[in-house]
Design a protein around this motif. Structure first.
Motif, PDB file in Angstrom:
ATOM      1  N   HIS A  45       0.831  -1.202   0.000  1.00 42.47           N
ATOM      2  CA  HIS A  45       0.000   0.000   0.000  1.00 42.47           C
ATOM      3  C   HIS A  45       0.869   1.257   0.000  1.00 42.47           C
ATOM      4  N   LEU A  46       0.536   2.209  -0.873  1.00 40.51           N
ATOM      5  CA  LEU A  46       1.291   3.455  -0.962  1.00 40.51           C
ATOM      6  C   LEU A  46       0.541   4.621  -0.331  1.00 40.51           C
ATOM      7  N   ILE A  47      -0.704   4.819  -0.754  1.00 44.95           N
ATOM      8  CA  ILE A  47      -1.411   6.021  -0.337  1.00 44.95           C
ATOM      9  C   ILE A  47      -2.909   5.813  -0.538  1.00 44.95           C
ATOM     10  N   LEU A  48      -3.696   6.443   0.320  1.00 43.75           N
ATOM     11  CA  LEU A  48      -5.163   6.371   0.251  1.00 43.75           C
ATOM     12  C   LEU A  48      -5.705   7.778   0.193  1.00 43.75           C
ATOM     13  N   ILE A  49      -6.648   8.011  -0.698  1.00 46.80           N
ATOM     14  CA  ILE A  49      -7.298   9.309  -0.789  1.00 46.80           C
ATOM     15  C   ILE A  49      -8.797   9.088  -0.668  1.00 46.80           C
ATOM     16  N   ARG A  50      -9.432   9.825   0.224  1.00 48.93           N
ATOM     17  CA  ARG A  50     -10.860   9.661   0.461  1.00 48.93           C
ATOM     18  C   ARG A  50     -11.654  10.397  -0.606  1.00 48.93           C
ATOM     19  N   SER A  51     -12.905  10.046  -0.728  1.00 49.03           N
ATOM     20  CA  SER A  51     -13.730  10.626  -1.794  1.00 49.03           C
ATOM     21  C   SER A  51     -13.947  12.118  -1.618  1.00 49.03           C
ATOM     22  N   ASN A  52     -13.787  12.650  -0.397  1.00 47.72           N
ATOM     23  CA  ASN A  52     -13.983  14.085  -0.183  1.00 47.72           C
ATOM     24  C   ASN A  52     -12.658  14.862  -0.230  1.00 47.72           C
ATOM     25  N   GLU A  53     -11.597  14.174  -0.602  1.00 49.65           N
ATOM     26  CA  GLU A  53     -10.288  14.830  -0.747  1.00 49.65           C
ATOM     27  C   GLU A  53      -9.966  14.985  -2.222  1.00 49.65           C
ATOM     28  N   ARG A  54      -9.176  15.999  -2.540  1.00 46.62           N
ATOM     29  CA  ARG A  54      -8.831  16.259  -3.944  1.00 46.62           C
ATOM     30  C   ARG A  54      -7.364  15.981  -4.233  1.00 46.62           C
ATOM     31  N   GLU A  55      -6.527  16.110  -3.205  1.00 47.17           N
ATOM     32  CA  GLU A  55      -5.101  15.916  -3.424  1.00 47.17           C
ATOM     33  C   GLU A  55      -4.463  15.450  -2.125  1.00 47.17           C
ATOM     34  N   LYS A  56      -3.442  14.604  -2.279  1.00 47.71           N
ATOM     35  CA  LYS A  56      -2.732  14.116  -1.109  1.00 47.71           C
ATOM     36  C   LYS A  56      -1.275  13.873  -1.474  1.00 47.71           C
ATOM     37  N   HIS A  57      -0.406  14.131  -0.520  1.00 47.95           N
ATOM     38  CA  HIS A  57       1.023  13.970  -0.756  1.00 47.95           C
ATOM     39  C   HIS A  57       1.607  12.994   0.262  1.00 47.95           C
ATOM     40  N   SER A  58       2.604  12.242  -0.199  1.00 48.22           N
ATOM     41  CA  SER A  58       3.366  11.396   0.716  1.00 48.22           C
ATOM     42  C   SER A  58       4.759  11.249   0.132  1.00 48.22           C
ATOM     43  N   GLY A  59       5.713  11.961   0.706  1.00 45.05           N
ATOM     44  CA  GLY A  59       7.079  11.931   0.181  1.00 45.05           C
ATOM     45  C   GLY A  59       7.106  12.394  -1.263  1.00 45.05           C
ATOM     46  N   ARG A  60       7.600  11.529  -2.164  1.00 46.78           N
ATOM     47  CA  ARG A  60       7.677  11.886  -3.586  1.00 46.78           C
ATOM     48  C   ARG A  60       6.398  11.540  -4.350  1.00 46.78           C
ATOM     49  N   LEU A  61       5.387  11.113  -3.628  1.00 49.04           N
ATOM     50  CA  LEU A  61       4.120  10.740  -4.260  1.00 49.04           C
ATOM     51  C   LEU A  61       3.094  11.854  -4.115  1.00 49.04           C
ATOM     52  N   ARG A  62       2.377  12.088  -5.202  1.00 48.98           N
ATOM     53  CA  ARG A  62       1.256  13.031  -5.162  1.00 48.98           C
ATOM     54  C   ARG A  62       0.076  12.369  -5.856  1.00 48.98           C
ATOM     55  N   VAL A  63      -1.036  12.307  -5.163  1.00 45.93           N
ATOM     56  CA  VAL A  63      -2.241  11.695  -5.719  1.00 45.93           C
ATOM     57  C   VAL A  63      -3.321  12.754  -5.824  1.00 45.93           C
ATOM     58  N   THR A  64      -4.023  12.762  -6.938  1.00 45.97           N
ATOM     59  CA  THR A  64      -5.182  13.621  -7.097  1.00 45.97           C
ATOM     60  C   THR A  64      -6.411  12.765  -7.356  1.00 45.97           C
ATOM     61  N   LEU A  65      -7.546  13.305  -7.007  1.00 44.49           N
ATOM     62  CA  LEU A  65      -8.814  12.602  -7.208  1.00 44.49           C
ATOM     63  C   LEU A  65      -9.839  13.589  -7.720  1.00 44.49           C
ATOM     64  N   ASP A  66     -10.479  13.245  -8.815  1.00 47.90           N
ATOM     65  CA  ASP A  66     -11.557  14.050  -9.385  1.00 47.90           C
ATOM     66  C   ASP A  66     -12.788  13.160  -9.459  1.00 47.90           C
ATOM     67  N   THR A  67     -13.661  13.302  -8.474  1.00 50.04           N
ATOM     68  CA  THR A  67     -14.827  12.403  -8.428  1.00 50.04           C
ATOM     69  C   THR A  67     -15.842  12.732  -9.524  1.00 50.04           C
ATOM     70  N   SER A  68     -15.818  13.969 -10.024  1.00 50.33           N
ATOM     71  CA  SER A  68     -16.757  14.318 -11.099  1.00 50.33           C
ATOM     72  C   SER A  68     -16.376  13.620 -12.396  1.00 50.33           C
ATOM     73  N   LYS A  69     -15.076  13.418 -12.591  1.00 50.68           N
ATOM     74  CA  LYS A  69     -14.596  12.714 -13.778  1.00 50.68           C
ATOM     75  C   LYS A  69     -14.318  11.245 -13.484  1.00 50.68           C
ATOM     76  N   LYS A  70     -14.484  10.855 -12.222  1.00 49.93           N
ATOM     77  CA  LYS A  70     -14.193   9.490 -11.803  1.00 49.93           C
ATOM     78  C   LYS A  70     -12.787   9.091 -12.254  1.00 49.93           C
ATOM     79  N   SER A  71     -11.831   9.899 -11.840  1.00 56.27           N
ATOM     80  CA  SER A  71     -10.449   9.616 -12.211  1.00 56.27           C
ATOM     81  C   SER A  71      -9.495  10.046 -11.109  1.00 56.27           C
ATOM     82  N   SER A  72      -8.328   9.421 -11.124  1.00 58.72           N
ATOM     83  CA  SER A  72      -7.275   9.733 -10.170  1.00 58.72           C
ATOM     84  C   SER A  72      -5.948   9.662 -10.900  1.00 58.72           C
ATOM     85  N   SER A  73      -4.963  10.375 -10.377  1.00 59.31           N
ATOM     86  CA  SER A  73      -3.626  10.264 -10.938  1.00 59.31           C
ATOM     87  C   SER A  73      -2.612  10.102  -9.811  1.00 59.31           C
ATOM     88  N   LEU A  74      -1.569   9.376 -10.117  1.00 55.98           N
ATOM     89  CA  LEU A  74      -0.442   9.193  -9.208  1.00 55.98           C
ATOM     90  C   LEU A  74       0.782   9.772  -9.879  1.00 55.98           C
TER      91      LEU A  74
END
Lengths: 109, 115
Positions: A45-74
């Motif tokens: 496991h690297l990182i978890l982002i909740r549905s009410n969050e838009r962006e999260k960071h952990s070290g060199r990792l950045r995760v985004t979540l767009d629930t309107s587009k149903k997409s995420s990026s790492l």
């Protein structure tokens, strides 16, 4: 059941470059998680982002979540040869979690 | 233990034979999940347990596949009358409690080869 679909299937970059992987899904989620799989090993496991969050960071990792587009990026910044692995997104509903087919990342030294 | 332990690491069976895989979850974890990974592709969910009770079996093939989690024993996944298409790596994962949406802790898998 919901299932993440990663894009691209494979990615090859030079050490020091940034790597971006995308995940799309079809139904509503509780959270979205990213995992790494090294050859011959289980998922880590690297990182978890909740549905009410838009962006999260952990070290060199950045995760985004767009629930309107149903997409995420790492995004993995300043990649290293040791980042070579397969990366999977997992979409978590209320009581279940489903994985996609993964992105195979190769970081060349 | 502190890790999910899967045995054996590799299992080779002739087509039609039975295969049995084992998983010891992390001590204190009450949920166990089984997944099938074919050709390093997606993880197909098979079944989950809450202690010894089946929690979700929507991914289990109706025939030939069965699983158990009994008290004080490793969980097991058994495939009767194996077919070539059963060749895959089978992973087990566990979580402490709650629903299935927490980060899961994975074992290193059992590679099943059907000849």
């Amino acid at each position: 059941s919901q299932q993440g679909e990663e894009d691209p299937q494979a990615l090859s970059i030079q050490e020091g470059e940034n790597a971006t992987m995308n995940c799309s899904y079809k139904t509503s989620i509780n959270n979205l998680q990213w995992y790494r799989q090294n050859s011959g090993r289980g998922l880590v496991h690297l990182i978890l982002i909740r549905s009410n969050e838009r962006e999260k960071h952990s070290g060199r990792l950045r995760v985004t979540l767009d629930t309107s587009k149903k997409s995420s990026s790492l995004l993995i910044t300043a990649s290293r040869a040791a980042d070579t692995a397969s990366y999977f997104c997992a979409t978590a509903g209320y009581n279940d979690m489903r994985f996609g087919a993964g992105t195979r990342l190769t970081v060349k030294p | 233990g502190e890790e999910v332990a899967q045995t054996p690491k590799h299992l080779v069976r002739g087509e039609g034979q039975k295969a049995k895989l084992y998983c010891a979850p992390i001590k204190g974890h009450s949920y166990v999940f089984w997944y099938q990974q074919v050709l390093k592709n997606e993880f197909k969910f098979l079944i989950s347990f809450q202690n010894e009770n089946v929690f979700d079996e929507t991914g289990m093939p109706k025939e030939r596949f069965s699983a158990k989690c009994l008290p004080n024993s490793p969980c097991s996944l058994e495939i009767q009358a194996t077919k070539l298409e059963d060749s895959a790596v089978y992973f087990c994962a566990s979580i402490p409690s709650g629903t299935g949406v927490q980060p899961q802790h994975f074992g290193d898998g059992t590679r099943l080869s059907i000849l």
